[in-house]
Design a protein around this motif. Structure first.
Motif, PDB file in Angstrom:
ATOM      1  N   MET A 175     -18.600  10.622 -12.007  1.00  0.00           N
ATOM      2  CA  MET A 175     -19.073  11.551 -10.988  1.00  0.00           C
ATOM      3  C   MET A 175     -20.446  11.090 -10.516  1.00  0.00           C
ATOM      4  SD  MET A 175     -16.644  13.735 -10.572  1.00  0.00           S
ATOM      5  CE  MET A 175     -17.502  14.922  -9.525  1.00  0.00           C
ATOM      6  N   ASP A 176     -20.600  10.913  -9.210  1.00  0.00           N
ATOM      7  CA  ASP A 176     -21.879  10.562  -8.596  1.00  0.00           C
ATOM      8  C   ASP A 176     -22.306  11.759  -7.758  1.00  0.00           C
ATOM      9  OD1 ASP A 176     -24.103   9.352  -7.547  1.00  0.00           O
ATOM     10  OD2 ASP A 176     -23.000   8.142  -6.091  1.00  0.00           O
ATOM     11  N   GLY A 177     -23.088  12.651  -8.366  1.00  0.00           N
ATOM     12  CA  GLY A 177     -23.362  13.920  -7.705  1.00  0.00           C
ATOM     13  C   GLY A 177     -22.069  14.707  -7.612  1.00  0.00           C
ATOM     14  N   ASP A 178     -21.692  15.074  -6.423  1.00  0.00           N
ATOM     15  CA  ASP A 178     -20.440  15.807  -6.214  1.00  0.00           C
ATOM     16  C   ASP A 178     -19.248  14.890  -6.016  1.00  0.00           C
ATOM     17  OD1 ASP A 178     -21.308  18.418  -6.452  1.00  0.00           O
ATOM     18  OD2 ASP A 178     -21.832  18.619  -4.342  1.00  0.00           O
ATOM     19  N   ASP A 179     -19.482  13.590  -5.805  1.00  0.00           N
ATOM     20  CA  ASP A 179     -18.404  12.660  -5.484  1.00  0.00           C
ATOM     21  C   ASP A 179     -17.769  12.071  -6.743  1.00  0.00           C
ATOM     22  OD1 ASP A 179     -19.052  13.149  -2.881  1.00  0.00           O
ATOM     23  OD2 ASP A 179     -19.944  11.171  -2.495  1.00  0.00           O
ATOM     24  N   LEU A 180     -16.489  11.767  -6.621  1.00  0.00           N
ATOM     25  CA  LEU A 180     -15.758  11.113  -7.697  1.00  0.00           C
ATOM     26  C   LEU A 180     -15.553   9.651  -7.314  1.00  0.00           C
ATOM     27  CD1 LEU A 180     -12.672  12.548  -9.559  1.00  0.00           C
ATOM     28  CD2 LEU A 180     -12.625  10.211  -8.711  1.00  0.00           C
ATOM     29  N   ILE A 181     -16.013   8.716  -8.154  1.00  0.00           N
ATOM     30  CA  ILE A 181     -15.854   7.281  -7.892  1.00  0.00           C
ATOM     31  C   ILE A 181     -14.871   6.724  -8.912  1.00  0.00           C
ATOM     32  CG2 ILE A 181     -16.998   5.050  -7.714  1.00  0.00           C
ATOM     33  CD1 ILE A 181     -19.545   6.481  -6.946  1.00  0.00           C
ATOM     34  N   LEU A 182     -13.782   6.220  -8.391  1.00  0.00           N
ATOM     35  CA  LEU A 182     -12.673   5.774  -9.224  1.00  0.00           C
ATOM     36  C   LEU A 182     -12.548   4.253  -9.148  1.00  0.00           C
ATOM     37  CD1 LEU A 182     -10.170   6.792 -10.891  1.00  0.00           C
ATOM     38  CD2 LEU A 182      -8.944   6.904  -8.707  1.00  0.00           C
ATOM     39  N   THR A 183     -12.441   3.605 -10.295  1.00  0.00           N
ATOM     40  CA  THR A 183     -12.230   2.166 -10.335  1.00  0.00           C
ATOM     41  C   THR A 183     -10.729   1.873 -10.312  1.00  0.00           C
ATOM     42  OG1 THR A 183     -14.252   1.841 -11.614  1.00  0.00           O
ATOM     43  CG2 THR A 183     -12.642   0.055 -11.652  1.00  0.00           C
ATOM     44  N   LEU A 184     -10.322   0.971  -9.407  1.00  0.00           N
ATOM     45  CA  LEU A 184      -8.906   0.672  -9.213  1.00  0.00           C
ATOM     46  C   LEU A 184      -8.652  -0.820  -9.333  1.00  0.00           C
ATOM     47  CD1 LEU A 184      -8.100   2.864  -6.060  1.00  0.00           C
ATOM     48  CD2 LEU A 184      -7.523   3.389  -8.433  1.00  0.00           C
ATOM     49  N   PRO A 185      -7.508  -1.207  -9.902  1.00  0.00           N
ATOM     50  CA  PRO A 185      -7.108  -2.618  -9.841  1.00  0.00           C
ATOM     51  C   PRO A 185      -6.801  -2.995  -8.394  1.00  0.00           C
ATOM     52  CG  PRO A 185      -5.835  -1.387 -11.489  1.00  0.00           C
ATOM     53  CD  PRO A 185      -6.573  -0.387 -10.664  1.00  0.00           C
ATOM     54  N   ALA A 186      -6.664  -4.268  -8.134  1.00  0.00           N
ATOM     55  CA  ALA A 186      -6.343  -4.737  -6.784  1.00  0.00           C
ATOM     56  C   ALA A 186      -4.970  -4.220  -6.367  1.00  0.00           C
ATOM     57  CB  ALA A 186      -6.367  -6.264  -6.751  1.00  0.00           C
ATOM     58  N   GLY A 187      -4.770  -4.056  -5.043  1.00  0.00           N
ATOM     59  CA  GLY A 187      -3.473  -3.656  -4.517  1.00  0.00           C
ATOM     60  C   GLY A 187      -3.396  -2.175  -4.189  1.00  0.00           C
ATOM     61  N   ALA A 188      -2.191  -1.727  -3.828  1.00  0.00           N
ATOM     62  CA  ALA A 188      -1.953  -0.338  -3.435  1.00  0.00           C
ATOM     63  C   ALA A 188      -1.737   0.530  -4.669  1.00  0.00           C
ATOM     64  CB  ALA A 188      -0.745  -0.252  -2.510  1.00  0.00           C
ATOM     65  N   HIS A 189      -2.093   1.809  -4.541  1.00  0.00           N
ATOM     66  CA  HIS A 189      -1.977   2.736  -5.670  1.00  0.00           C
ATOM     67  C   HIS A 189      -1.675   4.141  -5.183  1.00  0.00           C
ATOM     68  CE1 HIS A 189      -3.617  -0.321  -8.367  1.00  0.00           C
ATOM     69  NE2 HIS A 189      -4.531  -0.565  -7.422  1.00  0.00           N
ATOM     70  N   GLU A 190      -1.277   4.958  -6.155  1.00  0.00           N
ATOM     71  CA  GLU A 190      -1.117   6.388  -5.906  1.00  0.00           C
ATOM     72  C   GLU A 190      -2.105   7.126  -6.799  1.00  0.00           C
ATOM     73  OE1 GLU A 190       2.854   8.548  -5.337  1.00  0.00           O
ATOM     74  OE2 GLU A 190       2.222   9.191  -7.352  1.00  0.00           O
ATOM     75  N   ILE A 191      -2.980   7.896  -6.186  1.00  0.00           N
ATOM     76  CA  ILE A 191      -3.993   8.667  -6.916  1.00  0.00           C
ATOM     77  C   ILE A 191      -3.599  10.136  -6.859  1.00  0.00           C
ATOM     78  CG2 ILE A 191      -6.422   9.312  -7.029  1.00  0.00           C
ATOM     79  CD1 ILE A 191      -7.063   6.738  -5.494  1.00  0.00           C
ATOM     80  N   ALA A 192      -3.553  10.798  -7.999  1.00  0.00           N
ATOM     81  CA  ALA A 192      -3.246  12.228  -8.060  1.00  0.00           C
ATOM     82  C   ALA A 192      -4.403  12.954  -8.733  1.00  0.00           C
ATOM     83  CB  ALA A 192      -1.951  12.470  -8.822  1.00  0.00           C
ATOM     84  N   ILE A 193      -4.947  13.949  -8.051  1.00  0.00           N
ATOM     85  CA  ILE A 193      -6.089  14.703  -8.575  1.00  0.00           C
ATOM     86  C   ILE A 193      -5.786  16.190  -8.464  1.00  0.00           C
ATOM     87  CG2 ILE A 193      -8.553  15.185  -8.354  1.00  0.00           C
ATOM     88  CD1 ILE A 193      -8.915  12.466  -7.104  1.00  0.00           C
TER      89      ILE A 193
END
Length: 883
Positions: free
Chosen positions: A99-117
């Motif tokens: 969490m960077d302040g109010d923001d969520l910073i997510l580390t991802l491998p290369a390529g396309a992904h599906e993020i569920a929050i």
């Protein structure tokens, strides 16, 4: 979005911010630092378990690297007050985020992904009315500019476009209607719960997302588009409000037809829904296929709505519908481009309203708003170009400069190109940029290419702040008239030196004896100075300039008063005639308030004004709508803008004295006009509307010149009124008097309409804007009224914005008016900072006010600035106002 006829900081990949701002002081965002987002979000799925106290949101984002920018191993998802209940990537729980302040910073491998929050929010406690909030036991959203990040974590910036599929689930007894963007694709029931699934096939930014759930009923109709598609139309309201939605529905159908005929734009979904909400910061919001409106701009019938309300509904419904192409199908690359959608759409709604009613009167109304709100903004501490180079708090960027001046800038292009070539330019714009997040430059280039214009120098209108001043000097020798034109743009904060801009000026030279001219000419003043010659004039002609208000400038023409009287009586351009009448009165009032007139000069000037007004009152060729405009005196705000340093007390005294003089000198003509107008029965046609308008203007002049007669007339009009326009016009005059009729009619008005929130708003506003000597005490008392609340923006504006716009009361020499507004700002800021910040600009005009009042205004700004925990919205406005 309409700003009530009037959001969030992009992430670090979008704009570079100054380091380490304080919590109060937001970072500075710069246009030159824009970078495209490193990730695409082609699809978004949202699942809502809806509840007023608590709503569960599951967001599933399909993301892929943006091959137009350097790859990034992280994705920044904006949030505001959220905590993630769970985070998954490609179906698996992950802890690879911070969490960077109010923001969520997510580390991802290369390529396309599906993020569920998954997140949980509390709509009932959301007093800011941004994101998802509760309003009278219903749920609704407002996401422009940065409200979506209050719903779920997302790259909440206008250049990230995604298609949305939304499933909404909630208790069917409490929330029987479930609405979202796009088309409804499925519904179902699960015991006491029910659900609906919606899909919007058109990619859109998150600020255009909308959801509404509540106990609503709809007026339903249909519209067949120019290609033959049948579109279902619905206006959703509370059940008791349904009878007052017919005008809104007809306005929508007229808007759809007009946009096809005038701009070639066809609607693109199977469904178009409007929902009226009583708690709303703005006028309305153009969410794709689901426009959310302030009830003020939906509900109307003759008993509860004035002619102005009917016009406002038609204009705002048109505005939000027109956004479907100029804002939705083509959106903004970043918030610096806000005028791309808002300026263009304001112009479109102005042209629509002009075609639906009186074109010259609409033009005058638009210019009056520009001069009363935008011109002061342009000459004050909050001045900015229509496309600025930086901003700090985006909520404060929804200004008259972006909207109204932005519309005038595009109107100038239309004036220079002509209607047909301008249409070719807009067609090219829609063709080139459909489905894109575009820029102001994209629009100008399209007009340039489509209309065949060279707009290189014209682009200065987008980057330079301030209202240009044009000086016009007409001389005559022999048979030659010479017109010398020059321009200058005053310094504004951060811009001391300005370059000449192309200024299109429509002019005509009248022959004094015949009262006619040889034709109108369009002159483009694109340099600091230019001289034009005209042959064949035996006598000095009379100059009519900036006809139709062809450019948003001030004109200094040093014109003899006799020429103004001539133009006020005989100019064939309605706006130029209005302008001459305003200039005639303003010149006198500014000189009188400044103490620069001897008694014989006063007498001569008032005599000329009365003569010009008599010509207006007795001109059988004039329609009453236009006559009503010509009868209005310049506002105190406009008069103050004509002075380097204004004394509001003196301006008020002189203006009231002139009203009294005109009322006495024109008594017979005014009463004949009133008697004639009173004979017309109620209808919404232009003649009947004009009749109601001149009746109110007669009462205004009578109140200053013969108070007893005015009270008698106003009370009579109030008692006989079969419509809100006549009733409110009469009560407006009575509210400023110290008479028993004032008390009885105000009480009657409240009791008659106490169950209608919008009319109770009028009741508050009429008292706060009155000329009554005890208006400050009345406002204090009304703030303690059982019907007053700080949680409803309409109610706050009805009392306090009406008061702040009442120079007689706001500028009371004691300074109590300033303290009243400062107290409001401090109390409202923790509840609704966006609304609170909009009350700062009236105090920010302190530099243009005489020294005694100026010191008192500055004192209140300093008191606000010193308050702890001030919102970013209000803090920015106050600190900029203090300079």
């Amino acid at each position: 979005m309409d700003i009530a006829r009037t959001p969030a900081t992009p992430d670090g990949n979008h704009e570079m911010a100054d380091a380490a701002p304080s919590p109060q002081e937001p970072a500075t965002i710069r246009r030159e630092d824009y970078q495209p987002f490193a990730w695409l979000v082609p699809e978004t799925r949202l699942d809502f378990d809806l509840g007023l106290e608590s709503t569960r949101v599951r967001a599933t984002l399909t993301v892929a690297p943006n091959d137009k920018v350097a790859p990034s191993p992280t994705i920044r998802l904006n949030g505001d007050g959220l905590q993630p209940a769970s985070v998954k990537v490609d179906g698996e729980p992950t802890q690879s985020y911070v969490m960077d302040g109010d923001d969520l910073i997510l580390t991802l491998p290369a390529g396309a992904h599906e993020i569920a929050i998954e997140t949980e929010i509390q709509p009932a406690s959301n007093s800011q009315l941004m994101g998802l909030y509760a309003s009278n036991d219903m749920l609704c959203t407002q996401c422009e500019a940065e409200g979506f990040r209050r719903i779920t974590f997302f790259p909440d910036r206008p250049d990230v476009l995604s298609t949305y599929t939304v499933r909404m689930r909630g208790p069917k007894a409490q929330l029987p209607v479930l609405l979202c963007n796009g088309n409804r694709v499925d519904t179902g029931e699960e015991g006491e719960m029910h659900w609906a699934e919606w899909h919007d096939p058109w990619p859109k930014p998150s600020y255009l997302f909308a959801l509404v759930a509540g106990d609503l009923v709809a007026r339903t109709n249909h519209f067949t588009t120019m290609s033959g598609r049948k579109v279902e139309l619905n206006v959703y309201v509370r059940e008791g409000d349904l009878p007052r939605t017919e005008h809104a529905m007809e306005s929508l159908k007229r808007s759809m037809k007009w946009d096809e005929e005038t701009f070639g734009r066809e609607y693109d979904l199977d469904l178009f829904n409007i929902v009226a909400v009583s708690d709303f910061n703005m006028g309305a919001m153009e969410n794709k296929g689901l426009n959310v409106f302030n009830t003020k701009y939906v509900l109307a019938d003759p008993e509860t709505a004035t002619d102005g309300d009917f016009d406002g509904i038609e204009g705002v419904i048109g505005h939000e519908y027109f956004h479907n192409w100029s804002g939705n199908r083509i959106t903004c690359r970043d918030w610096f481009q806000l005028s791309l959608k808002e300026g263009f759409t304001v112009l479109r709604d102005q042209l629509f309203s002009a075609d639906m009613g009186s074109e010259p009167v609409k033009r005058i109304e638009d210019v009056r708003i520009l001069r009363s709100v935008q011109f002061p903004e342009d000459s004050g501490p909050l001045a900015h170009p229509i496309r600025p180079d930086s901003y700090r708090e985006i909520n404060n960027f929804y200004t008259a400069t972006v909207y109204n001046k932005g519309a005038e800038v595009i109107r100038m292009m239309r004036t220079m190109a002509g209607t047909e070539r301008f249409r070719e330019g807009t067609d090219l714009y829609f063709e080139r940029h459909d489905g894109e997040a575009a820029t102001c430059e994209d629009f100008v280039t399209s007009i340039e290419d489509g209309a065949g214009l060279d707009l290189k120098q014209f682009r200065l209108w987008y980057s330079q702040a301030g209202t240009p001043q044009v000086t016009a000097r007409l001389t005559h020798e022999g048979q030659t008239a010479r017109l010398e034109l020059s321009q200058s743009v005053p310094p504004t904060p951060g811009q001391s030196d300005k370059k000449p801009m192309p200024i299109p000026l429509k002019i005509a030279l009248f022959d004094r004896s015949s009262g006619s001219h040889r034709g109108e000419e369009l002159v483009v003043l694109d340099e600091a100075r230019r001289e034009l010659t005209f042959e064949g004039f035996d006598a000095p002609p009379v100059l009519s300039i900036n006809r139709t208000f062809s450019a948003p400038v001030t004109i200094d023409r040093d014109i003899p008063r006799d020429d103004l009287v001539f133009l006020a009586a005989r100019d064939d351009d309605p706006f130029a005639r209005y302008e001459a009448m305003q200039e005639l009165m303003a010149g006198y009032l500014v000189a009188a308030a400044g103490g620069g007139l001897a008694e014989d000069q006063r007498e001569a000037a008032v005599g000329d004004i009365a003569g010009a007004m008599r010509a207006v009152l007795t001109d059988g060729a004039l329609d009453d709508l236009m006559r009503g405009e010509l009868m209005m005196l310049p506002s105190q705000t406009y008069l103050a803008e004509q002075m380097l340093v204004a004394d509001p007390g003196r301006i008020h005294e002189e203006r009231e004295a002139l009203k009294a003089q005109l009322g006495r000198r024109l008594r017979e003509e005014l009463h004949r006009l009133y008697d004639r107008a009173e004979q017309l029965p109620y209808s919404l046609d232009l003649a009947a509307r004009g009749a109601r308008k001149v009746k109110t203007q007669v009462l205004v002049l009578a109140a200053a010149s013969d108070p007893e007669k005015a009270v008698e007339l106003a009370a009579h009009q109030y008692d006989r009124a079969d419509n809100m326009t006549d009733r409110q016009g009469a009560l407006m005059v009575l509210a400023g008097t110290q008479s028993p009729e004032r008390t009885t009619r105000l009480l009657d008005f409240y009791n008659r309409h106490r169950d209608n929130a919008l009319v109770v708003d009028k009741w508050f506003a009429l008292q706060a804007s009155s000329l009554h000597p005890q208006v400050i005490e009345h406002v204090k008392s009304l703030a303690d009224h059982a019907e007053f609340t700080l949680k409803n923006p309409n109610r706050v504006r009805s009392l306090y914005m009406a008061f702040a716009g009442n120079p007689h009361a706001f500028h009371d020499a004691s300074g109590e008016g300033y303290r009243l507004i400062a107290d409001l700002i401090l109390e409202l800021d923790p509840i609704n900072p966006q609304t609170a910040a909009r009350f700062v600009p009236p105090l920010g005009r302190w530099r243009r006010i005489e020294s005694g009042r100026s010191a008192l205004m500055r004192e209140q700004l300093e008191r606000i600035a010193a308050a702890p925990k001030l919102s970013r919205d209000t803090y920015e406005q106050v600190t900029r106002s203090l300079g």
